[in-house]
Structure formats: structure tokens, C-alpha cells
Design a protein around this motif. Structure first.
Motif, PDB file in Angstrom:
ATOM      1  N   LEU A  51       0.833  -1.211   0.000  1.00  0.00           N
ATOM      2  CA  LEU A  51       0.000   0.000   0.000  1.00  0.00           C
ATOM      3  C   LEU A  51       0.861   1.252   0.000  1.00  0.00           C
ATOM      4  O   LEU A  51       0.586   2.219  -0.729  1.00  0.00           O
ATOM      5  N   ALA A  52       1.904   1.261   0.827  1.00  0.00           N
ATOM      6  CA  ALA A  52       2.776   2.428   0.932  1.00  0.00           C
ATOM      7  C   ALA A  52       3.502   2.700  -0.379  1.00  0.00           C
ATOM      8  O   ALA A  52       3.641   3.859  -0.804  1.00  0.00           O
ATOM      9  N   LYS A  53       3.977   1.639  -1.041  1.00  0.00           N
ATOM     10  CA  LYS A  53       4.720   1.819  -2.295  1.00  0.00           C
ATOM     11  C   LYS A  53       3.810   2.293  -3.422  1.00  0.00           C
ATOM     12  O   LYS A  53       4.190   3.149  -4.229  1.00  0.00           O
ATOM     13  N   VAL A  54       2.589   1.730  -3.482  1.00  0.00           N
ATOM     14  CA  VAL A  54       1.630   2.189  -4.496  1.00  0.00           C
ATOM     15  C   VAL A  54       1.278   3.651  -4.254  1.00  0.00           C
ATOM     16  O   VAL A  54       1.186   4.453  -5.191  1.00  0.00           O
ATOM     17  N   SER A  55       1.083   4.011  -2.993  1.00  0.00           N
ATOM     18  CA  SER A  55       0.793   5.405  -2.644  1.00  0.00           C
ATOM     19  C   SER A  55       1.901   6.329  -3.123  1.00  0.00           C
ATOM     20  O   SER A  55       1.640   7.397  -3.691  1.00  0.00           O
ATOM     21  N   GLN A  56       3.145   5.912  -2.912  1.00  0.00           N
ATOM     22  CA  GLN A  56       4.288   6.736  -3.304  1.00  0.00           C
ATOM     23  C   GLN A  56       4.400   6.831  -4.821  1.00  0.00           C
ATOM     24  O   GLN A  56       4.622   7.911  -5.381  1.00  0.00           O
ATOM     25  N   GLU A  57       4.248   5.689  -5.524  1.00  0.00           N
ATOM     26  CA  GLU A  57       4.401   5.675  -6.974  1.00  0.00           C
ATOM     27  C   GLU A  57       3.319   6.498  -7.684  1.00  0.00           C
ATOM     28  O   GLU A  57       3.584   7.163  -8.677  1.00  0.00           O
ATOM     29  N   LEU A  58       2.091   6.436  -7.152  1.00  0.00           N
ATOM     30  CA  LEU A  58       0.992   7.171  -7.769  1.00  0.00           C
ATOM     31  C   LEU A  58       0.841   8.580  -7.223  1.00  0.00           C
ATOM     32  O   LEU A  58      -0.017   9.336  -7.676  1.00  0.00           O
ATOM     33  N   ASN A  59       1.646   8.915  -6.209  1.00  0.00           N
ATOM     34  CA  ASN A  59       1.565  10.229  -5.558  1.00  0.00           C
ATOM     35  C   ASN A  59       0.136  10.488  -5.070  1.00  0.00           C
ATOM     36  O   ASN A  59      -0.440  11.551  -5.270  1.00  0.00           O
ATOM     37  N   ARG A  60      -0.418   9.455  -4.423  1.00  0.00           N
ATOM     38  CA  ARG A  60      -1.761   9.563  -3.834  1.00  0.00           C
ATOM     39  C   ARG A  60      -1.672   9.208  -2.359  1.00  0.00           C
ATOM     40  O   ARG A  60      -0.794   8.446  -1.940  1.00  0.00           O
ATOM     41  N   LYS A  61      -2.592   9.735  -1.569  1.00  0.00           N
ATOM     42  CA  LYS A  61      -2.582   9.426  -0.150  1.00  0.00           C
ATOM     43  C   LYS A  61      -2.832   7.937   0.072  1.00  0.00           C
ATOM     44  O   LYS A  61      -3.637   7.314  -0.627  1.00  0.00           O
ATOM     45  N   LEU A  62      -2.154   7.394   1.073  1.00  0.00           N
ATOM     46  CA  LEU A  62      -2.292   5.974   1.371  1.00  0.00           C
ATOM     47  C   LEU A  62      -3.748   5.618   1.661  1.00  0.00           C
ATOM     48  O   LEU A  62      -4.237   4.560   1.254  1.00  0.00           O
ATOM     49  N   LEU A  63      -4.448   6.501   2.360  1.00  0.00           N
ATOM     50  CA  LEU A  63      -5.839   6.234   2.685  1.00  0.00           C
ATOM     51  C   LEU A  63      -6.696   6.149   1.426  1.00  0.00           C
ATOM     52  O   LEU A  63      -7.602   5.313   1.334  1.00  0.00           O
ATOM     53  N   ASP A  64      -6.416   6.987   0.419  1.00  0.00           N
ATOM     54  CA  ASP A  64      -7.166   6.941  -0.835  1.00  0.00           C
ATOM     55  C   ASP A  64      -6.913   5.628  -1.572  1.00  0.00           C
ATOM     56  O   ASP A  64      -7.829   5.039  -2.161  1.00  0.00           O
ATOM     57  N   VAL A  65      -5.652   5.178  -1.548  1.00  0.00           N
ATOM     58  CA  VAL A  65      -5.305   3.899  -2.180  1.00  0.00           C
ATOM     59  C   VAL A  65      -6.047   2.762  -1.488  1.00  0.00           C
ATOM     60  O   VAL A  65      -6.623   1.881  -2.136  1.00  0.00           O
ATOM     61  N   ALA A  66      -6.038   2.770  -0.147  1.00  0.00           N
ATOM     62  CA  ALA A  66      -6.711   1.723   0.621  1.00  0.00           C
ATOM     63  C   ALA A  66      -8.213   1.737   0.354  1.00  0.00           C
ATOM     64  O   ALA A  66      -8.850   0.686   0.218  1.00  0.00           O
ATOM     65  N   ARG A  67      -8.807   2.932   0.267  1.00  0.00           N
ATOM     66  CA  ARG A  67     -10.250   3.034   0.027  1.00  0.00           C
ATOM     67  C   ARG A  67     -10.621   2.459  -1.340  1.00  0.00           C
ATOM     68  O   ARG A  67     -11.606   1.716  -1.469  1.00  0.00           O
ATOM     69  N   GLU A  68      -9.812   2.781  -2.382  1.00  0.00           N
ATOM     70  CA  GLU A  68     -10.115   2.265  -3.722  1.00  0.00           C
ATOM     71  C   GLU A  68      -9.961   0.751  -3.763  1.00  0.00           C
ATOM     72  O   GLU A  68     -10.772   0.051  -4.377  1.00  0.00           O
ATOM     73  N   LEU A  69      -8.947   0.238  -3.104  1.00  0.00           N
ATOM     74  CA  LEU A  69      -8.749  -1.204  -3.065  1.00  0.00           C
ATOM     75  C   LEU A  69      -9.901  -1.894  -2.337  1.00  0.00           C
ATOM     76  O   LEU A  69     -10.414  -2.925  -2.787  1.00  0.00           O
ATOM     77  N   ALA A  70     -10.329  -1.322  -1.211  1.00  0.00           N
ATOM     78  CA  ALA A  70     -11.428  -1.914  -0.449  1.00  0.00           C
ATOM     79  C   ALA A  70     -12.741  -1.849  -1.232  1.00  0.00           C
ATOM     80  O   ALA A  70     -13.566  -2.763  -1.158  1.00  0.00           O
ATOM     81  N   ASP A  71     -12.932  -0.763  -1.999  1.00  0.00           N
ATOM     82  CA  ASP A  71     -14.179  -0.587  -2.749  1.00  0.00           C
ATOM     83  C   ASP A  71     -14.234  -1.441  -4.014  1.00  0.00           C
ATOM     84  O   ASP A  71     -15.287  -1.973  -4.372  1.00  0.00           O
ATOM     85  N   THR A  72     -13.082  -1.534  -4.720  1.00  0.00           N
ATOM     86  CA  THR A  72     -13.070  -2.198  -6.031  1.00  0.00           C
ATOM     87  C   THR A  72     -12.429  -3.578  -6.015  1.00  0.00           C
ATOM     88  O   THR A  72     -12.633  -4.368  -6.937  1.00  0.00           O
ATOM     89  N   GLY A  73     -11.627  -3.849  -5.001  1.00  0.00           N
ATOM     90  CA  GLY A  73     -10.915  -5.126  -4.943  1.00  0.00           C
ATOM     91  C   GLY A  73      -9.669  -5.148  -5.788  1.00  0.00           C
ATOM     92  O   GLY A  73      -8.987  -6.173  -5.892  1.00  0.00           O
ATOM     93  N   ALA A  74      -9.330  -4.015  -6.429  1.00  0.00           N
ATOM     94  CA  ALA A  74      -8.153  -3.944  -7.298  1.00  0.00           C
ATOM     95  C   ALA A  74      -7.190  -2.875  -6.802  1.00  0.00           C
ATOM     96  O   ALA A  74      -7.627  -1.802  -6.354  1.00  0.00           O
ATOM     97  N   VAL A  75      -5.904  -3.152  -6.921  1.00  0.00           N
ATOM     98  CA  VAL A  75      -4.897  -2.161  -6.555  1.00  0.00           C
ATOM     99  C   VAL A  75      -4.920  -1.042  -7.583  1.00  0.00           C
ATOM    100  O   VAL A  75      -4.894  -1.311  -8.791  1.00  0.00           O
ATOM    101  N   PRO A  76      -4.998   0.225  -7.169  1.00  0.00           N
ATOM    102  CA  PRO A  76      -5.023   1.336  -8.133  1.00  0.00           C
ATOM    103  C   PRO A  76      -3.817   1.289  -9.054  1.00  0.00           C
ATOM    104  O   PRO A  76      -2.681   1.084  -8.617  1.00  0.00           O
ATOM    105  N   ALA A  77      -4.081   1.489 -10.358  1.00  0.00           N
ATOM    106  CA  ALA A  77      -2.985   1.426 -11.319  1.00  0.00           C
ATOM    107  C   ALA A  77      -2.864   2.699 -12.126  1.00  0.00           C
ATOM    108  O   ALA A  77      -1.890   2.882 -12.839  1.00  0.00           O
TER     109      ALA A  77
END
Length: 241
Positions: free
Chosen positions: A209-235
């Protein structure tokens, strides 16, 4: 609007405090509802009071009205913020309690007094609620007639403000706890999805989660929310500086 007889002050205040306590318990961390309960009860509790409001002083300069029972507290707070003087500012910066018996004839803040009287404020009492860094607060009680508040009214106002400060702090603390618990639960859900899908440990899932947050320059909480909602890691949605 004279003071009530002193023999009736304690029962009156005790009954009011009990009623307010029950109302605040029902709010369960709703800060705005707690503020509204405080100001409404203050008008009923303080002898001579017509209106009430809570002032938040932001950055030690901007005065923000909260839970005002009418337009008068809001207009007076806007006035204090504009002219940078008045009893609310003195209450949060210099004295815990400031009483103004005759707003129109007040000489401590001449510019404020003239305009506040024109708005309809006859007398005022301001009680400090809290001081937290550059964030301050005061409970302000208004009467439309001069000379509305005596010693008894001031004593009841002070007691009420002390109870209100505790209630407000408790509501804000509970509200913050709820936000924190919600954040923790959301990240936990996202970690659980990664752990189950990719056979990761909890620590490894958090690192993903932390690495995806850093690579996409998005907040970790936003990444976690999208993953929890969609079941897919944000790309996607990568920001470019």
C-alpha cells in the motif's frame, strides 16, 4: 431583566446541567450538535440572556461564529474579526471572563462598541472555553437591553462555560477517535485483501500500500479506500509534477 433570586440559582442551574448532560450524551461525538446544545441551554440557564454563540478564534485573528442562536452573535463575531477588537478577543487572549454592562457606552473598544450597539447588542458576557495553540474559543451570551447581567448571571455563566468546555472537548475527542478508527479499519480491509490474494504478511501488505501510494503520488488512505471498494490495486491516476 434582573437577576433571579440567589435561592433559586443552584436548583435552576442543577436542573439545566442535568438536562444538558442528557442531551450531550445523545449526541455521541457530534461536535456541531454539541455546540448547538450548549448555546441553546445557555440562553435558558443564564438570567437575562437573549442570545448565545460560540466563537472560534482561528490563527489568533479570524473570529468564526459557531452554533449561534440568532443572527446577532454571528454579526458581532464578524464585527470583532473585522475591527480586531472586542470582548470575545479579550476573553480568549487576556481575561477568562469579560462582562459588558452597556455596549453603547463601552470605552474599552470604541469602534467595536458603536457598531455592536447598532446591531442590537445591549450587554454581553464572554467566557473563555479553551486555548489550544493558535485555536481558541469563547462562549458569548447577549442581551438586547443594557444592564441585563448581574453578579449571579456572571457566576452561572462561568459555571456553565466550564461544563460546556468539558463537554465540547469530549465530543471533539470522540469525533477524532471515530475518524481514526475509520481510517484504521479501511487500511485493515485493504491489507486483508492483499494478504488473502497474494499470500502476504500484514507487514508486507502494508508495504505494498505504501509503495503504491508513493508511486501514484496519492494518499495511502485513498489507495486503501479504492482497493477496499473495487478489490483492485489502483494502477492509474498518477500525478505528474
Amino acid at each position: 431583566m434582573g437577576d433571579h433570586q440567589s435561592t433559586g440559582a443552584v436548583p435552576h442551574l442543577g436542573e439545566t446541567m442535568s438536562r444538558v448532560a442528557r442531551r450531550l450524551q445523545e449526541e455521541h461525538g457530534d461536535v456541531e450538535a454539541t455546540l448547538a446544545a450548549i448555546t441553546t441551554a445557555a440562553v435558558a440557564a443564564v438570567p437575562g440572556a437573549d442570545e448565545c454563540g460560540i466563537s472560534y478564534v482561528i490563527g489568533r485573528r479570524r473570529v468564526e461564529a459557531r452554533a449561534a442562536t440568532s443572527d446577532l452573535p454571528r454579526e458581532v463575531d464578524r464585527l470583532q474579526s473585522r475591527v480586531q477588537q472586542g470582548p470575545c478577543l479579550d476573553a480568549v487572549f487576556e481575561e477568562e471572563t469579560v462582562r459588558v454592562d452597556d455596549v453603547a457606552g463601552e470605552r474599552r473598544w470604541p469602534e467595536f462598541a458603536q457598531e455592536a450597539a447598532a446591531l442590537g447588542a445591549g450587554s454581553m458576557m464572554c467566557f473563555r472555553l479553551f486555548v489550544e495553540g493558535d485555536r481558541l474559543g469563547a462562549l458569548n451570551v447577549y442581551a438586547r437591553a443594557a444592564g441585563a447581567f448581574g453578579e449571579e448571571a456572571q457566576e452561572i455563566g462561568q459555571m456553565f462555560a466550564s461544563h460546556a468546555a468539558v463537554a465540547l472537548a469530549g465530543a471533539e475527542h470522540e469525533s477524532n477517535l471515530r475518524v481514526g478508527m475509520g481510517t484504521r479499519d479501511l487500511i485493515g480491509q485493504a491489507k486483508g485483501i492483499l494478504m488473502e490474494r497474494h499470500k502476504l504478511t500484514a507487514e508486507q501488505a502494508f508495504d505494498v500500500l505504501a509503495k503504491v501510494s508513493q508511486e501514484l503520488n496519492r494518499k495511502l488512505l485513498d489507495v486503501a479506500r479504492e482497493l477496499a471498494d473495487t478489490g483492485a490495486v489502483p494502477a492509474g491516476n498518477r500525478r505528474r509534477d
